[in-house]
Design a protein around this motif. Structure first.
Motif: not given
Length: 214
Positions: A115-128
């Motif tokens: 749908k032409n949207e923007i994703l924000i990902l944190f590939p580490e998985g969780s806060r480190g």
């Protein structure tokens, strides 16, 4: 998603708090996506990470920007689930799930990108640990492989893990640095993509030449 409340929350609370209490040094803001579909990937040390990234994007992109966040954490009670999905606009992701027949754990991410949207990902998985990069999970490589034409924008953030560390609720004013790299294109296989992403993130992390945290 409650778009009117979401707009008020980010414009009247998040942006003023970020700009009043944090000193942000942003390098190469022009590397952020100007439109979707796009994927922003960043290191993850604090709940502030999502808020800062969303505050860096133009106001008109708020409605089409979605952080991808852990379902087991953000949907653990009714109020938090409402706030996370209706106001923050997260796409909940079920962790530690294998691909089942006919249903992919990243299915909602696929729909958002289509749908032409923007994703924000944190590939580490969780806060480190603050400013310590952990090994990236494979999910970002699956997305990049499925949509090789969509650019992946690497961002390294320094200082947010000290301003609002994991487990703390009180924000401490702190000067934070944001390093935004050039978009990464799909190289042809997941292994090389993850290696390129890791190289880009480490390059951004070394750019500031910060001493280790005490």
């Amino acid at each position: 998603m409650n778009q009117p409340l979401r707009t008020l929350y980010f414009h009247l609370l998040v942006r003023p708090v970020i700009h009043l209490f944090l000193g942000l040094n942003v390098r190469r803001r022009e590397n952020l996506p100007t439109s979707g579909p796009a994927i922003i990937v960043a290191n993850h040390n604090s709940h502030l990470d999502t808020m800062v990234l969303m505050s860096l994007l133009p106001r008109h992109q708020l409605s089409s920007t979605h952080p991808v966040a852990a379902m087991d954490y953000f949907l653990r009670n009714r109020f938090l689930a409402w706030f996370a999905t209706e106001i923050i606009g997260i796409i909940p992701l079920q962790r530690k799930v294998k691909i089942a027949a006919g249903r992919h754990p990243l299915e909602k991410c696929f729909h958002a990108l289509e749908k032409n949207e923007i994703l924000i990902l944190f590939p580490e998985g969780s806060r480190g640990e603050p400013e310590v990069l952990s090994t990236f999970k494979n999910g970002i490589a699956h997305l990049a492989e499925r949509y090789p034409e969509i650019p992946v924008h690497p961002v390294f953030m320094h200082g947010l893990g000290k301003s609002l560390p994991k487990g703390e609720a009180l924000l401490v004013p702190f000067i934070c640095d944001i390093f935004i790299g050039s978009p990464i294109q799909w190289p042809g296989n997941r292994h090389e993509f993850l290696r390129n992403l890791d190289t880009a993130m480490n390059h951004l992390a070394s750019e500031g030449k910060f001493p280790p945290w005490e």
